[in-house]
Scaffold this motif. Structure first.
Motif, short mmCIF file in Angstrom:
data_model
loop_
_atom_site.label_atom_id
_atom_site.label_comp_id
_atom_site.label_asym_id
_atom_site.label_seq_id
_atom_site.Cartn_x
_atom_site.Cartn_y
_atom_site.Cartn_z
N ASN A 178 -23.99 -4.65 6.07
CA ASN A 178 -23.16 -3.45 6.07
C ASN A 178 -21.80 -3.72 6.73
O ASN A 178 -20.73 -3.26 6.26
N ASP A 179 -21.87 -4.48 7.86
CA ASP A 179 -20.60 -4.82 8.53
C ASP A 179 -19.70 -5.64 7.61
O ASP A 179 -18.48 -5.43 7.56
N SER A 180 -20.33 -6.59 6.91
CA SER A 180 -19.56 -7.43 5.99
C SER A 180 -18.96 -6.58 4.88
O SER A 180 -17.79 -6.71 4.51
N ASN A 181 -19.83 -5.68 4.31
CA ASN A 181 -19.31 -4.80 3.24
C ASN A 181 -18.20 -3.88 3.75
O ASN A 181 -17.19 -3.64 3.08
N LEU A 182 -18.43 -3.40 4.99
CA LEU A 182 -17.42 -2.52 5.58
C LEU A 182 -16.10 -3.26 5.80
O LEU A 182 -15.02 -2.73 5.55
N GLU A 183 -16.23 -4.50 6.24
CA GLU A 183 -15.01 -5.30 6.45
C GLU A 183 -14.30 -5.55 5.13
O GLU A 183 -13.07 -5.48 5.04
N ALA A 184 -15.12 -5.84 4.08
CA ALA A 184 -14.52 -6.06 2.76
C ALA A 184 -13.82 -4.80 2.28
O ALA A 184 -12.71 -4.84 1.73
N VAL A 185 -14.50 -3.65 2.51
CA VAL A 185 -13.88 -2.37 2.10
C VAL A 185 -12.59 -2.13 2.88
O VAL A 185 -11.56 -1.70 2.33
N GLU A 186 -12.66 -2.41 4.21
CA GLU A 186 -11.44 -2.22 5.02
C GLU A 186 -10.32 -3.14 4.56
O GLU A 186 -9.15 -2.74 4.53
N ASN A 187 -10.70 -4.38 4.20
CA ASN A 187 -9.67 -5.29 3.68
C ASN A 187 -9.04 -4.75 2.39
O ASN A 187 -7.82 -4.81 2.19
N LYS A 188 -9.96 -4.25 1.54
CA LYS A 188 -9.43 -3.67 0.28
C LYS A 188 -8.51 -2.48 0.57
O LYS A 188 -7.44 -2.32 -0.03
N ILE A 189 -8.97 -1.64 1.51
CA ILE A 189 -8.15 -0.47 1.87
C ILE A 189 -6.80 -0.91 2.44
O ILE A 189 -5.74 -0.36 2.10
N ASN A 190 -6.88 -1.96 3.30
CA ASN A 190 -5.62 -2.46 3.89
C ASN A 190 -4.69 -3.02 2.80
O ASN A 190 -3.48 -2.81 2.83
N LYS A 191 -5.30 -3.72 1.83
CA LYS A 191 -4.48 -4.24 0.73
C LYS A 191 -3.86 -3.10 -0.08
O LYS A 191 -2.69 -3.14 -0.47
N VAL A 192 -4.73 -2.10 -0.35
CA VAL A 192 -4.22 -0.95 -1.13
C VAL A 192 -3.09 -0.25 -0.38
O VAL A 192 -2.05 0.11 -0.94
N VAL A 193 -3.33 -0.06 0.94
CA VAL A 193 -2.30 0.60 1.77
C VAL A 193 -1.02 -0.23 1.78
O VAL A 193 0.09 0.28 1.67
N SER A 194 -1.22 -1.57 1.96
CA SER A 194 -0.05 -2.45 1.96
C SER A 194 0.68 -2.37 0.63
O SER A 194 1.91 -2.29 0.57
#
Length: 200
Positions: free
Chosen positions: A21-37
């Motif tokens: 879950n942490d890994s998935n959450l980190e991947a989601v956060e990375n995706k969110i960060n990329k989208v935000v960026s």
């Protein structure tokens, strides 16, 4: 012990799920960060494009205002040209009328000069006729005197002389009738001369 092992297995399984879950959450956060960026980059690009668009719109507005001013200048120029054209047409009309008046004056002056020249010629002709008639009268008087002398000296020529006298009387009548006409012609010539001197 068996239950403890089962519990430890479950704990490990949960830990692994948590790690996933942490890994998935980190991947989601990375995706969110990329989208935000990417969104920030897109927003920045949109802002730049919007600024450029505003600059272009301002330039277009300025050019439009300039064109409106140019159009007003052209319209005013056309109005002035039309007014000038109207004044020129009026000037041409007045000039044409004046030229026509001058032509009429020249025609009248030529007619007047022709009349004056004719009057001079008539006056000269009348003067010559007057001189001729005066000579004829003197000659007639001489002939009458000679006829009277011949009548006194030659009674035989009385009849012929009487005929000459009758002829002379006719000439006198003609001269008497002609003298008023000559006087009238002299008055006409005098009037024409006075008219010419008055207008010169």
């Amino acid at each position: 012990m068996g239950e403890l092992e089962q519990l430890l297995a479950l704990v490990k399984q949960k830990e692994m799920e948590i790690a996933d879950n942490d890994s998935n959450l980190e991947a989601v956060e990375n995706k969110i960060n990329k989208v935000v960026s990417g969104f920030k980059e897109m927003q920045s690009s949109i802002d730049v494009k919007y600024d450029k668009l505003q600059s272009v719109l301002a330039q277009v507005k300025l050019e439009t205002e300039t064109l409106v001013l140019k159009k007003e200048e052209i319209d005013n120029f056309l109005i002035r040209e039309e007014e000038m054209g109207a004044r020129l047409r009026e000037f041409v009309r007045i000039s044409t009328e004046e030229a026509e008046g001058y032509r009429k004056i020249v025609k009248l002056r030529r007619s007047l000069m022709s009349s004056i020249l004719k009057s001079r010629e008539d006056k000269l002709t009348l003067s010559k006729k007057e001189e001729k008639l005066s000579g004829d009268v003197k000659l007639f008087q001489q002939e009458v005197s000679a006829a009277r002398a011949s009548l006194q000296e030659l009674p035989s020529r009385k009849s012929s002389i009487q005929q000459d006298i009758a002829s002379f009387k006719q000439r006198i009548v003609f001269i008497d009738k002609r003298v008023p006409e000559l006087e009238a012609e002299k008055k006409v010539a005098t009037t024409a001369r006075n008219f010419k001197e008055l207008h010169e």
